[in-house]
Design a protein around this motif. Structure first.
Motif: not given
Length: 273
Positions: A164-165, A169-174
């Motif tokens: 996790x970088x 973005x929130x979308x990438x994390x989700x």
């Protein structure tokens, strides 16, 4: 190798059940247990809180209640001499002993539990030897690593790297979380050093979902390394493989080491594709 007894009972029984794994003492083990009860006769300041007699070694949780006239090592040497005489043998234990002084950061109940469960952990390792394998020189990519655990996880074709970088973005994390959950729930393996708090949270969730994990660490294994606590349970279930880069214990976790471990995780995943 000394024969203090053998592991008996059934490791599959619930904790606290009659017949769960225990050490069945040999005649020599019975001598040791009898001498343990007489340790206060060596010096009244010595008090045993707990012990664990194993097939080839002995753990003692010992308290020194008052100041003694000699160092503790000499009293333990006298304890060994007592056992040798009772058993009619010249020397049962190796010279010296390995000791650790307990500080307030280590709770007594945790040590009690560790000693009580020693026979159980050994029974688990006997029953599932492939889940507790240690290799000191396994080559992955260009690196030579030490490894401990279930090596079958390396051949699992469904691996995903957990990284996790900060810039994600929130979308990438989700999307990543959904991908990792899907992998875990469908028999895949999550690969990571699990460094950041967010990555540690992913691992905690993976543990609860019975996901398989390849854990990467930068520190070398001690000579007699055995996984403790939760990692032992994961090994017993065949859900964990630990890979070590082999840096000396205590080496600070620098940015370059983090990058090196994440690069190794990436290599493992790419080899699966």
């Amino acid at each position: 190798m000394s024969n203090f007894g053998c592991i008996a009972g059934d490791w599959r029984l619930p904790k606290g059940s009659y017949g769960r794994s225990y050490l069945k003492a040999s005649p020599l083990g019975a001598v040791i247990k009898a001498c343990l009860r007489e340790i206060p006769t060596i010096h009244p300041a010595l008090k045993i809180f707990q012990y664990a007699l194993m097939p080839d070694h002995l753990h003692i949780l010992l308290s020194v209640e008052t100041e003694m006239d000699e160092i503790l090592g000499r009293k333990l040497a006298a304890f060994k001499v007592m056992i040798n005489k009772r058993a009619g043998l010249e020397s049962i234990f190796e010279k010296g002993f390995n000791d650790q002084i307990l500080t307030s950061s280590r709770k007594l109940n945790v040590i009690y539990e560790y000693l009580r469960e020693n026979p159980y952990r050994l029974a688990i390792r006997f029953a599932n030897p492939g889940f507790f394998t240690r290799v000191n020189n396994i080559k992955i990519g260009t690196k030579v690593l030490a490894a401990y655990g279930n090596f079958q996880l390396l051949s699992n074709p469904f691996k995903e790297q957990v990284v996790i970088h900060r810039a994600d973005s929130e979308e990438i994390r989700k999307n990543n979380l959904e991908k990792w959950r899907h992998t875990g729930l469908n028999g895949g393996v999550l690969v990571s050093p699990f460094i950041s708090p967010a990555e540690k949270a992913v691992r905690a969730e993976a543990d609860s979902m019975e996901t398989r994990i390849i854990l990467i660490t930068h520190e070398a294994f001690p000579e007699r390394f055995k996984p403790a606590a939760r990692e032992f349970d994961l090994c017993a279930e065949g859900r964990l493989l630990i890979l070590s880069l082999g840096y000396p214990a205590g080496t600070s976790l620098s940015r370059s080491l983090c990058l090196e471990m994440n690069a190794l995780a990436e290599t493992l995943v790419k080899e699966s594709l």
